[in-house]
Write an enzyme that holds these catalytic residues in place. Structure first.
Site, short mmCIF file in Angstrom:
data_model
loop_
_atom_site.label_atom_id
_atom_site.label_comp_id
_atom_site.label_asym_id
_atom_site.label_seq_id
_atom_site.Cartn_x
_atom_site.Cartn_y
_atom_site.Cartn_z
N MET A 97 40.57 38.38 40.80
CA MET A 97 41.08 38.03 42.13
C MET A 97 40.06 37.14 42.84
O MET A 97 40.08 37.03 44.08
CB MET A 97 41.36 39.30 42.94
CG MET A 97 42.46 40.15 42.31
SD MET A 97 43.37 41.20 43.44
CE MET A 97 42.06 42.21 44.09
N GLY A 98 39.18 36.51 42.08
CA GLY A 98 38.22 35.58 42.68
C GLY A 98 37.06 36.28 43.37
O GLY A 98 36.79 37.45 43.12
N ALA A 99 36.37 35.51 44.27
CA ALA A 99 35.11 35.99 44.88
C ALA A 99 34.19 36.47 43.76
O ALA A 99 33.70 37.59 43.76
CB ALA A 99 35.37 37.09 45.92
N LEU A 100 33.99 35.57 42.81
CA LEU A 100 33.34 35.94 41.56
C LEU A 100 31.86 36.30 41.74
O LEU A 100 31.16 35.71 42.55
CB LEU A 100 33.46 34.78 40.56
CG LEU A 100 34.88 34.32 40.27
CD1 LEU A 100 34.88 33.15 39.28
CD2 LEU A 100 35.75 35.46 39.75
N HIS B 258 32.03 39.51 37.03
CA HIS B 258 33.06 38.64 36.45
C HIS B 258 32.46 37.72 35.39
O HIS B 258 33.09 37.47 34.36
CB HIS B 258 33.70 37.77 37.54
CG HIS B 258 34.40 38.52 38.62
ND1 HIS B 258 33.90 38.63 39.89
CD2 HIS B 258 35.57 39.19 38.61
CE1 HIS B 258 34.73 39.34 40.63
NE2 HIS B 258 35.76 39.70 39.89
N GLN C 278 42.14 51.31 36.08
CA GLN C 278 42.92 50.08 35.83
C GLN C 278 42.90 49.73 34.34
O GLN C 278 43.93 49.38 33.76
CB GLN C 278 42.32 48.93 36.66
CG GLN C 278 42.82 47.55 36.27
CD GLN C 278 42.34 46.49 37.22
OE1 GLN C 278 42.88 46.35 38.33
NE2 GLN C 278 41.35 45.71 36.84
N GLY D 258 36.72 44.73 33.53
CA GLY D 258 35.49 45.47 33.79
C GLY D 258 35.74 46.98 33.78
O GLY D 258 36.78 47.46 34.24
N GLU D 259 34.76 47.71 33.26
CA GLU D 259 34.87 49.18 33.26
C GLU D 259 34.70 49.77 34.65
O GLU D 259 34.94 50.95 34.84
CB GLU D 259 33.83 49.78 32.30
CG GLU D 259 34.19 49.60 30.85
CD GLU D 259 33.25 50.32 29.91
OE1 GLU D 259 32.16 50.76 30.36
OE2 GLU D 259 33.59 50.43 28.72
O1 PAF Z 1 40.62 43.76 38.75
C1 PAF Z 1 41.17 42.85 39.39
O2 PAF Z 1 40.53 41.93 39.89
C2 PAF Z 1 42.69 42.89 39.58
O3 PAF Z 1 43.15 44.18 39.74
C3 PAF Z 1 43.44 42.16 38.44
C4 PAF Z 1 43.23 42.86 37.10
C5 PAF Z 1 43.00 40.72 38.36
C6 PAF Z 1 44.95 42.19 38.72
O4 PAF Z 1 45.24 41.57 39.94
#
Ligand code: PAF
Length: 280
Positions: free
Chosen positions: A30-33, A37, A153, A147-148
Site C-alpha cells: 500500500m506504498g509509504a515504503l 517492503h 494476513q 511480510g510476516e
Molecule cells: O499488507 C499490505 O500492505 C496490504 O494488506 C496488501 C497485502 C497490499 C493488500 O492491500
C-alpha cells in the site's frame, strides 16, 4: 522501471515477460515504503527474473473509523526507491481501475480470517483477500511475497491460494525491525517521539512472553503478564494470543505456535508477532 496505472497497459507489458518465459514475482503493497517492503523486493529479485510491485491503498480493507483518509502516501519517493532497487514494473492503479462501477464480488476466507484482527477489524480480511485475488489475476505471478509482520494476513492469503488453486508460491519474509526492536510499519509515522519510545514495550512484552511459554509451557500467566505490561506502558490492548502458526486456531501439542498481539498507543494501532520455539 515502467510505472503503469491502467490494466489495459499492464497486460501488454506483462505479456512481454510471459512470452519470453520469464517468471514474475509480485510484491503487493500500500506504498509509504520502508526497509520492510524493500526486504520483500530483495527477496522477490532472488525469487524470479521479473519483479512487479503494486502500490494500491485498498479502501475495502479499512473500516469506517480507520485511517484510510490519512494513510501515508509517498508515491514519488516510493517510485524512486523501487526504480533504484531494479523493479521492472510499478503497478499503481486507481480505485476506479480496481473497483469499477458495478463491482460486486467479495473473497472471504473463513476460519483463519475470523479471530484476532478479523474480530477486531470486521471485514478487513475480506478486503485484503479480494484485492490480493484481483492483483494475482492481473499480474499472474509465479511467486508473491508478504511480510510476516502481518502474520494473519499471510495465513489468510495462503489459505485462499490453496483453496482457489491460484498455483502461486506464497513466501513470508521475516519482519524487519528498527534497532530497538520495533517492527517497521508505514503506521509508525503516526507516532510522536514520546509514543514511539513507549511502543518498544510491544516487541519486548512478546519476547518475554514467548521465552516464558517456551520454558514453562504455561501460556495463560505469560499472556496475562504481557497484557498487563502493555497496559502499564500506555497501550490499549486489542489482543495478545498464542495460536497454531498455520491455522491460527487453538495451539496443539507438537505443532508450531505463534504469539500475536495488537495494541493501540495514542490512537495508533500496532501489531506484532513472534514464533514460540520449544527451547524459547
Ligand atoms: O499488507 C499490505 O500492505 C496490504 O494488506 C496488501 C497485502 C497490499 C493488500 O492491500
Amino acid at each position: 522501471m515502467q510505472t503503469i496505472r491502467r490494466l489495459a497497459e499492464l497486460r501488454p507489458a506483462l505479456s512481454v515477460f510471459w512470452s519470453a518465459g520469464e517468471d514474475i514475482a509480485l510484491v503487493p503493497t500500500m506504498g509509504a515504503l520502508h526497509a520492510g517492503h524493500m526486504a520483500l523486493v530483495a527477496e522477490a529479485k532472488l525469487a524470479a527474473r521479473r519483479v512487479v510491485v503494486s502500490i494500491f491503498v485498498n479502501p475495502r480493507q479499512f473500516g469506517a473509523n480507520e485511517d484510510l483518509s490519512r494513510y501515508p502516501r509517498k508515491d514519488l519517493a516510493d517510485a524512486r526507491m523501487l526504480a533504484e532497487a531494479g523493479v521492472d514494473i510499478l503497478w499503481m492503479p486507481s480505485v476506479d481501475e480496481v473497483y469499477p462501477a458495478g463491482f460486486a464480488t467479495t473473497v472471504s476466507v473463513a476460519g483463519v480470517s475470523e479471530g484476532l484482527d478479523g474480530a477486531a477489524r470486521p471485514g478487513h480480511f475480506d478486503g485484503v483477500a479480494t484485492v490480493v485475488a484481483k492483483l494475482f489475476n492481473q499480474v499472474r505471478p509465479h511467486v508473491a511475497l508478504f511480510g510476516e509482520k502481518d502474520f494473519q494476513q499471510l495465513a489468510v492469503i495462503r489459505r485462499m491460494v490453496a483453496d482457489l488453486d491460484f498455483g502461486i508460491d506464497i513466501r513470508g519474509v521475516p519482519t524487519q525491525r528498527d534497532d530497538d526492536g520495533l517492527a517497521l510499519s508505514s503506521r509508525n509515522i503516526y507516532l510522536v517521539a514520546e509514543d514511539r519510545a513507549k511502543a518498544i514495550a510491544l516487541p519486548r512484552a512478546l519476547g518475554v512472553a514467548a521465552t516464558t511459554i517456551a520454558k514453562n509451557g504455561k501460556p495463560d500467566d505469560a499472556l496475562a503478564t504481557a497484557r498487563d505490561t502493555l497496559t502499564a506502558a500506555g497501550f490499549t490492548v486489542d489482543y495478545v494470543e498464542l495460536v497454531d502458526a498455520e491455522t491460527l486456531g487453538k495451539p496443539a501439542p507438537g505443532r508450531p505456535r505463534r504469539l500475536l498481539a495488537a495494541a493501540r498507543i495514542a490512537g495508533t494501532r500496532l501489531i506484532d508477532n513472534i514464533a514460540v520455539n520449544e527451547e524459547g
